[in-house]
Design a protein around this motif. Structure first.
Motif, PDB file in Angstrom:
ATOM      1  N   ARG A 120      46.226  47.874  34.705  1.00 51.68           N
ATOM      2  CA  ARG A 120      45.030  47.409  35.404  1.00 51.68           C
ATOM      3  C   ARG A 120      43.938  48.481  35.279  1.00 51.68           C
ATOM      4  NH1 ARG A 120      48.413  48.796  39.917  1.00 51.68           N
ATOM      5  NH2 ARG A 120      47.543  50.527  41.112  1.00 51.68           N
ATOM      6  N   PHE A 121      42.710  48.023  35.309  1.00 55.83           N
ATOM      7  CA  PHE A 121      41.564  48.927  35.254  1.00 55.83           C
ATOM      8  C   PHE A 121      40.615  48.512  36.377  1.00 55.83           C
ATOM      9  CE2 PHE A 121      37.389  50.363  33.709  1.00 55.83           C
ATOM     10  CZ  PHE A 121      37.681  51.688  33.415  1.00 55.83           C
ATOM     11  N   ASP A 122      40.764  49.143  37.507  1.00 52.05           N
ATOM     12  CA  ASP A 122      39.954  48.786  38.680  1.00 52.05           C
ATOM     13  C   ASP A 122      39.158  49.977  39.202  1.00 52.05           C
ATOM     14  OD1 ASP A 122      42.022  50.267  39.688  1.00 52.05           O
ATOM     15  OD2 ASP A 122      42.917  48.634  40.845  1.00 52.05           O
ATOM     16  N   LYS A 123      38.882  50.903  38.295  1.00 54.18           N
ATOM     17  CA  LYS A 123      38.164  52.137  38.650  1.00 54.18           C
ATOM     18  C   LYS A 123      36.834  51.851  39.335  1.00 54.18           C
ATOM     19  CE  LYS A 123      36.297  56.299  36.370  1.00 54.18           C
ATOM     20  NZ  LYS A 123      36.192  57.011  35.067  1.00 54.18           N
ATOM     21  N   TYR A 124      36.153  50.800  38.915  1.00 56.36           N
ATOM     22  CA  TYR A 124      34.818  50.505  39.441  1.00 56.36           C
ATOM     23  C   TYR A 124      34.809  49.312  40.414  1.00 56.36           C
ATOM     24  CZ  TYR A 124      33.569  53.569  35.573  1.00 56.36           C
ATOM     25  OH  TYR A 124      33.478  54.641  34.706  1.00 56.36           O
ATOM     26  N   LYS A 125      35.985  48.857  40.795  1.00 53.13           N
ATOM     27  CA  LYS A 125      36.074  47.723  41.713  1.00 53.13           C
ATOM     28  C   LYS A 125      36.175  48.203  43.156  1.00 53.13           C
ATOM     29  CE  LYS A 125      38.293  44.484  38.512  1.00 53.13           C
ATOM     30  NZ  LYS A 125      39.479  43.637  38.267  1.00 53.13           N
ATOM     31  N   LYS A 126      35.518  47.489  44.059  1.00 56.27           N
ATOM     32  CA  LYS A 126      35.618  47.823  45.473  1.00 56.27           C
ATOM     33  C   LYS A 126      36.999  47.456  46.012  1.00 56.27           C
ATOM     34  CE  LYS A 126      30.676  47.330  46.527  1.00 56.27           C
ATOM     35  NZ  LYS A 126      29.655  46.602  47.333  1.00 56.27           N
ATOM     36  N   GLU A 127      37.485  46.291  45.613  1.00 55.31           N
ATOM     37  CA  GLU A 127      38.807  45.844  46.033  1.00 55.31           C
ATOM     38  C   GLU A 127      39.788  46.114  44.901  1.00 55.31           C
ATOM     39  OE1 GLU A 127      38.761  41.815  47.324  1.00 55.31           O
ATOM     40  OE2 GLU A 127      37.173  42.147  48.818  1.00 55.31           O
ATOM     41  N   LYS A 128      40.709  47.013  45.151  1.00 51.06           N
ATOM     42  CA  LYS A 128      41.651  47.420  44.103  1.00 51.06           C
ATOM     43  C   LYS A 128      42.997  46.733  44.286  1.00 51.06           C
ATOM     44  CE  LYS A 128      39.443  51.959  43.674  1.00 51.06           C
ATOM     45  NZ  LYS A 128      38.715  51.624  42.447  1.00 51.06           N
ATOM     46  N   ASP A 129      43.628  46.446  43.161  1.00 54.56           N
ATOM     47  CA  ASP A 129      44.961  45.851  43.163  1.00 54.56           C
ATOM     48  C   ASP A 129      45.984  46.972  43.311  1.00 54.56           C
ATOM     49  OD1 ASP A 129      47.286  44.492  42.772  1.00 54.56           O
ATOM     50  OD2 ASP A 129      46.780  43.675  40.810  1.00 54.56           O
ATOM     51  N   ASP A 130      46.694  47.005  44.429  1.00 56.21           N
ATOM     52  CA  ASP A 130      47.602  48.118  44.688  1.00 56.21           C
ATOM     53  C   ASP A 130      49.067  47.785  44.390  1.00 56.21           C
ATOM     54  OD1 ASP A 130      48.020  46.334  46.722  1.00 56.21           O
ATOM     55  OD2 ASP A 130      47.773  47.768  48.364  1.00 56.21           O
ATOM     56  N   PHE A 131      49.339  46.637  43.756  1.00 54.65           N
ATOM     57  CA  PHE A 131      50.732  46.298  43.465  1.00 54.65           C
ATOM     58  C   PHE A 131      51.259  47.116  42.294  1.00 54.65           C
ATOM     59  CE2 PHE A 131      53.983  43.970  41.094  1.00 54.65           C
ATOM     60  CZ  PHE A 131      54.935  43.809  42.084  1.00 54.65           C
ATOM     61  N   LEU A 132      52.393  47.734  42.488  1.00 55.95           N
ATOM     62  CA  LEU A 132      53.071  48.502  41.452  1.00 55.95           C
ATOM     63  C   LEU A 132      54.569  48.230  41.511  1.00 55.95           C
ATOM     64  CD1 LEU A 132      51.337  51.997  41.782  1.00 55.95           C
ATOM     65  CD2 LEU A 132      51.021  50.372  39.921  1.00 55.95           C
ATOM     66  N   ILE A 133      55.204  48.130  40.365  1.00 55.65           N
ATOM     67  CA  ILE A 133      56.666  48.048  40.319  1.00 55.65           C
ATOM     68  C   ILE A 133      57.223  49.448  40.526  1.00 55.65           C
ATOM     69  CG2 ILE A 133      58.672  47.437  38.923  1.00 55.65           C
ATOM     70  CD1 ILE A 133      56.914  45.523  37.365  1.00 55.65           C
ATOM     71  N   ASN A 134      58.159  49.584  41.433  1.00 59.71           N
ATOM     72  CA  ASN A 134      58.736  50.900  41.713  1.00 59.71           C
ATOM     73  C   ASN A 134      59.881  51.251  40.755  1.00 59.71           C
ATOM     74  OD1 ASN A 134      57.000  51.345  43.869  1.00 59.71           O
ATOM     75  ND2 ASN A 134      58.407  50.473  45.370  1.00 59.71           N
ATOM     76  N   GLU A 135      60.709  50.245  40.462  1.00 57.33           N
ATOM     77  CA  GLU A 135      61.905  50.547  39.666  1.00 57.33           C
ATOM     78  C   GLU A 135      62.323  49.340  38.825  1.00 57.33           C
ATOM     79  OE1 GLU A 135      66.495  52.242  40.219  1.00 57.33           O
ATOM     80  OE2 GLU A 135      65.279  51.736  41.969  1.00 57.33           O
ATOM     81  N   ILE A 136      62.724  49.623  37.596  1.00 58.21           N
ATOM     82  CA  ILE A 136      63.293  48.614  36.702  1.00 58.21           C
ATOM     83  C   ILE A 136      64.680  49.090  36.282  1.00 58.21           C
ATOM     84  CG2 ILE A 136      63.067  47.390  34.511  1.00 58.21           C
ATOM     85  CD1 ILE A 136      60.052  47.849  34.671  1.00 58.21           C
ATOM     86  N   ARG A 137      65.670  48.254  36.503  1.00 59.50           N
ATOM     87  CA  ARG A 137      67.038  48.593  36.127  1.00 59.50           C
ATOM     88  C   ARG A 137      67.455  47.746  34.930  1.00 59.50           C
ATOM     89  NH1 ARG A 137      69.903  48.827  42.170  1.00 59.50           N
ATOM     90  NH2 ARG A 137      68.294  50.166  43.124  1.00 59.50           N
ATOM     91  N   ILE A 138      67.984  48.405  33.908  1.00 57.64           N
ATOM     92  CA  ILE A 138      68.356  47.738  32.664  1.00 57.64           C
ATOM     93  C   ILE A 138      69.863  47.550  32.615  1.00 57.64           C
ATOM     94  CG2 ILE A 138      68.240  47.810  30.152  1.00 57.64           C
ATOM     95  CD1 ILE A 138      65.511  47.714  31.480  1.00 57.64           C
ATOM     96  N   CYS A 139      70.298  46.303  32.600  1.00 51.85           N
ATOM     97  CA  CYS A 139      71.737  46.019  32.515  1.00 51.85           C
ATOM     98  C   CYS A 139      72.046  45.563  31.090  1.00 51.85           C
ATOM     99  CB  CYS A 139      72.131  44.955  33.533  1.00 51.85           C
ATOM    100  SG  CYS A 139      73.925  44.789  33.741  1.00 51.85           S
ATOM    101  N   ALA A 161      44.477  54.048  25.776  1.00 54.72           N
ATOM    102  CA  ALA A 161      43.527  53.431  24.849  1.00 54.72           C
ATOM    103  C   ALA A 161      42.752  52.304  25.532  1.00 54.72           C
ATOM    104  CB  ALA A 161      44.267  52.896  23.622  1.00 54.72           C
ATOM    105  N   ARG A 162      43.442  51.509  26.304  1.00 58.64           N
ATOM    106  CA  ARG A 162      42.778  50.409  27.010  1.00 58.64           C
ATOM    107  C   ARG A 162      41.731  50.942  27.986  1.00 58.64           C
ATOM    108  NH1 ARG A 162      47.647  46.262  28.917  1.00 58.64           N
ATOM    109  NH2 ARG A 162      48.097  45.345  26.869  1.00 58.64           N
ATOM    110  N   SER A 163      42.089  51.982  28.712  1.00 53.59           N
ATOM    111  CA  SER A 163      41.165  52.531  29.704  1.00 53.59           C
ATOM    112  C   SER A 163      39.921  53.124  29.046  1.00 53.59           C
ATOM    113  CB  SER A 163      41.862  53.590  30.554  1.00 53.59           C
ATOM    114  OG  SER A 163      42.885  53.009  31.347  1.00 53.59           O
ATOM    115  N   LEU A 164      40.114  53.799  27.918  1.00 57.31           N
ATOM    116  CA  LEU A 164      38.961  54.362  27.206  1.00 57.31           C
ATOM    117  C   LEU A 164      38.041  53.255  26.698  1.00 57.31           C
ATOM    118  CD1 LEU A 164      40.657  57.235  25.160  1.00 57.31           C
ATOM    119  CD2 LEU A 164      39.116  57.477  27.120  1.00 57.31           C
ATOM    120  N   VAL A 165      38.632  52.180  26.197  1.00 57.06           N
ATOM    121  CA  VAL A 165      37.827  51.057  25.713  1.00 57.06           C
ATOM    122  C   VAL A 165      37.094  50.375  26.861  1.00 57.06           C
ATOM    123  CG1 VAL A 165      37.951  48.760  24.668  1.00 57.06           C
ATOM    124  CG2 VAL A 165      39.243  50.644  23.663  1.00 57.06           C
ATOM    125  N   ASN A 166      37.720  50.335  28.029  1.00 55.78           N
ATOM    126  CA  ASN A 166      37.120  49.649  29.181  1.00 55.78           C
ATOM    127  C   ASN A 166      35.998  50.444  29.846  1.00 55.78           C
ATOM    128  OD1 ASN A 166      38.599  47.245  29.143  1.00 55.78           O
ATOM    129  ND2 ASN A 166      40.315  48.165  30.252  1.00 55.78           N
TER     130      ASN A 166
END
Length: 211
Positions: A120-139, A161-166
């Protein structure tokens, strides 16, 4: 932005699951009930995605069509991973375990799609998306720590790269761009030399100086 990724030997209880499979019968390890199997079979007749609710968790399925070519199967796995992220976000689940009940080597594209969807790129947004995955387990016993590390590093590079382009042109000027790359060199450990105007003129790189 990259969550903790670990390899597990067996499925854990009370954790949401993400799976890729070619048929309903391949997912026996998840101990689906008869109604759940019937529901999954019905969904797979018309769609490539199915989510079974086991409140407060869920089991997500992405269908991999066996008749497709290898590169198409990999892309189907990535798309399934992308959709899995949306499901996690909508339910608020921050831990997920991944399974591959399809052909070998498809869990990495599945994981790749999940990771890339988390950007996500919300550097300039007032309302930011704060959802993050904490853990991924690979079976999946065929996945190695080296593969996971390589994929995580590649994903980080894609995010940079995405952030620099944005970034807007008013921010990412040539001097600012060089500063960003200097930060990356310190973090990643690669050698960097930045040419100032005098250095460019000394090397007679007139074409660069005119830009």
């Amino acid at each position: 932005m990259i969550p903790k990724i670990s390899i597990i030997a067996a499925a854990a209880e009370n954790i949401s699951s993400g799976c890729i499979t070619a048929t309903v019968n391949n997912a026996e390890a998840l101990a689906l009930s008869v109604p759940e199997k019937a529901f999954l079979k019905q969904k797979f007749e018309k769609e490539d995605i199915c989510s079974i609710n086991r409140y407060p968790h869920f089991i997500f399925f992405g269908k991999i069509k066996s008749e497709k070519l290898p590169y198409q199967k990999s892309e189907m796995a990535r798309v399934a991973g992308n959709t899995l992220f949306d499901t996690l976000k909508n339910t608020g689940e921050k831990t997920v375990q991944l399974f591959n009940f399809s052909e070998p080597n498809l869990l990495l594209p599945f994981l790749e799609g999940l990771l890339l969807a988390s950007y996500r790129f919300d550097k300039y947004k007032k309302e930011k998306d704060d959802f993050l995955i904490n853990e991924i387990r690979i079976c999946d016993t065929q996945i190695t720590e080296k593969q996971i590390t390589e994929l995580a590093n590649t994903t980080k590079a894609v995010f940079v790269a995405r952030s620099l382009v944005n970034e807007p042109l008013s921010y990412l000027t040539a001097p600012k761009f060089s500063e960003e790359i200097e930060k990356l060199s310190s973090e990643a450990g690669f050698t960097l030399e930045v040419f100032n105007k005098k250095k460019i003129e000394t090397l007679k790189m007139g074409g660069v100086a005119c830009c």
